[in-house]
Design an enzyme around this catalytic site. Sequence first.
Site, PDB file in Angstrom:
ATOM      1  N   HIS A 157       0.833  -1.222   0.000  1.00  0.00           N
ATOM      2  CA  HIS A 157       0.000   0.000   0.000  1.00  0.00           C
ATOM      3  C   HIS A 157       0.863   1.266   0.000  1.00  0.00           C
ATOM      4  O   HIS A 157       0.426   2.317   0.485  1.00  0.00           O
ATOM      5  CB  HIS A 157      -0.947   0.036   1.202  1.00  0.00           C
ATOM      6  CG  HIS A 157      -1.697  -1.238   1.422  1.00  0.00           C
ATOM      7  ND1 HIS A 157      -2.921  -1.507   0.863  1.00  0.00           N
ATOM      8  CD2 HIS A 157      -1.362  -2.350   2.127  1.00  0.00           C
ATOM      9  CE1 HIS A 157      -3.327  -2.721   1.224  1.00  0.00           C
ATOM     10  NE2 HIS A 157      -2.380  -3.251   1.987  1.00  0.00           N
ATOM     11  N   SER A 278      14.706  21.184 -16.095  1.00  0.00           N
ATOM     12  CA  SER A 278      13.517  21.990 -16.345  1.00  0.00           C
ATOM     13  C   SER A 278      13.961  23.291 -17.005  1.00  0.00           C
ATOM     14  O   SER A 278      15.001  23.848 -16.669  1.00  0.00           O
ATOM     15  CB  SER A 278      12.805  22.285 -15.033  1.00  0.00           C
ATOM     16  OG  SER A 278      11.995  23.442 -15.178  1.00  0.00           O
ATOM     17  N   LYS A 284      15.846  21.510 -10.954  1.00  0.00           N
ATOM     18  CA  LYS A 284      15.196  20.234 -11.283  1.00  0.00           C
ATOM     19  C   LYS A 284      16.090  19.260 -12.029  1.00  0.00           C
ATOM     20  O   LYS A 284      16.898  19.636 -12.866  1.00  0.00           O
ATOM     21  CB  LYS A 284      13.949  20.492 -12.153  1.00  0.00           C
ATOM     22  CG  LYS A 284      12.807  21.165 -11.446  1.00  0.00           C
ATOM     23  CD  LYS A 284      12.189  20.305 -10.346  1.00  0.00           C
ATOM     24  CE  LYS A 284      11.396  19.149 -10.902  1.00  0.00           C
ATOM     25  NZ  LYS A 284      10.217  19.592 -11.645  1.00  0.00           N
ATOM     26  N   GLU A 291       9.732   8.175 -16.899  1.00  0.00           N
ATOM     27  CA  GLU A 291       8.364   8.665 -17.119  1.00  0.00           C
ATOM     28  C   GLU A 291       7.854   8.301 -18.514  1.00  0.00           C
ATOM     29  O   GLU A 291       6.689   7.936 -18.689  1.00  0.00           O
ATOM     30  CB  GLU A 291       8.314  10.183 -16.927  1.00  0.00           C
ATOM     31  CG  GLU A 291       8.475  10.601 -15.477  1.00  0.00           C
ATOM     32  CD  GLU A 291       8.548  12.112 -15.336  1.00  0.00           C
ATOM     33  OE1 GLU A 291       7.766  12.823 -15.979  1.00  0.00           O
ATOM     34  OE2 GLU A 291       9.414  12.587 -14.572  1.00  0.00           O
TER      35      GLU A 291
END
Length: 456
Positions: A157, A278, A284, A291
């Site tokens: 979980h 970024s 970043k 992804e």
Amino acid sequence: MTGAGRTWGGRFSGNMDALTRDYTAGVDSTLYEHDIAGSIAHARMLGRQAIISREDAEAIVAGLNAVLLDFRAGRVAWRPELEDVHTHVEVALREKIGEAAGRLHTARSRNDQVALLNRLLVREACDDAVAATSSLLAVLADLGEHHAADPMPGYTHLQRAQPVTLGHHLLAYGEMLLRDRARFTDCRRRANVLPLGSGALAGSPYPLDREGVARELGFDTVSRNSLDATADRDFAVEFLAAAAVAQMHLSRLAEEIVLWASAEFAFVRLPDRFATGSSMMPQKKNADVAELARGRAGRVYGELLALLTTLKGLPLAYNRDLQEDKAAVLAGAGVVVPSLRIFAAMLPALEFDLPRLRQAAGAGFSLATDVADYLVRKGMPFRQAHAVVGGLVLEAETRGCDLHLLPLDVYRAASPLFEPDILDLAVDAALAARDLPGGTAPARVAAAARAMRAEI
Ligand code: ARG
């Protein structure tokens, strides 16, 4: 051949509308290698069987080899009015050797020709996928063994549950990929049946040597039913199904990498060469590779579903709908194979923060089950032990400390079965205790990694 090089112009008086021409075009312009390989084997067999003369067969084979070189060198211009790669090859062959080119299509239909091409394509896609999966498996087996004893938190979980080792966690993906590889191998086996010789749908009246063609092209056997052989695309569905499952696995691993690379987890540092920045936020460093592997899973599922939907409700035998298979296979393979490859390159470059993983492995009451097991070993029923340790967790939470920092008298108050050795409870002991096949004990993990390497 009549009308702009068409292979079927005889009964047509008008030319095809340009809209029709473009609408019916396939995606097979890159598949000349497969088409020509099939045609060379077919021509040789026609010559051997004296269905065409030896001289014609030799001229055709030499011509096809020359056409192949022209294709490779980019010397064959794509002409939309020629419909597909089959016609391009035949027209290019005619330009090389003249009338004899017209004998190549003896005893063959584009329906069994394209079925052959598709099987060659899927066979190759399976080989590429198997090779890429094997490379990634080798990486995972090495990492699994290297980190066989390095603790990390195991989750259920997405809550810290029990300590595991990083090796155990990575090898879980190895198990998935072993199954993926078996699926690709299995798909290849069923794809590896020669459909050529089925004609348009009913078989061929010529004395073809189908077994000889199968041998030459590396097929295990020849198809037994010409209707099925020209209409079947199960092998493409199976490839896409295997690809969809594999991409799903990569997507799950990708999700972990994204989480682990976040400041919240900070379990792993991304190597610069597998990350992007970024354009606005200078600090970043994003896990874009992971992804995109995650994001592209949808495309592979989409190709699978598209092809299944294409096939559903098609009457026997060939229907033009079947042309859609190639785009699906090319797109699916175009996602899964590069994804497997980049993971094989990226995983060894990840920098795991092992001290932080170890620290996290013992935090968050992750040893609570082991405390309960301690009481069970002293004779307490598990359900009762579960309740006792639940009370201790509550107490620790109230005090703002972890379980191993509770004083001994708190343990004693909860149960007289606790003795001072309860305070020795530690992550490494919890790991070592799970010493069954399949468990996370470092010795088991190392053995699992070695077994996996042997299987690769
Ligand atoms: N482009 C077609 C395909 O990929 C080739 C076979 C065409 N056959 C036909 N009867 N129109 O399926």
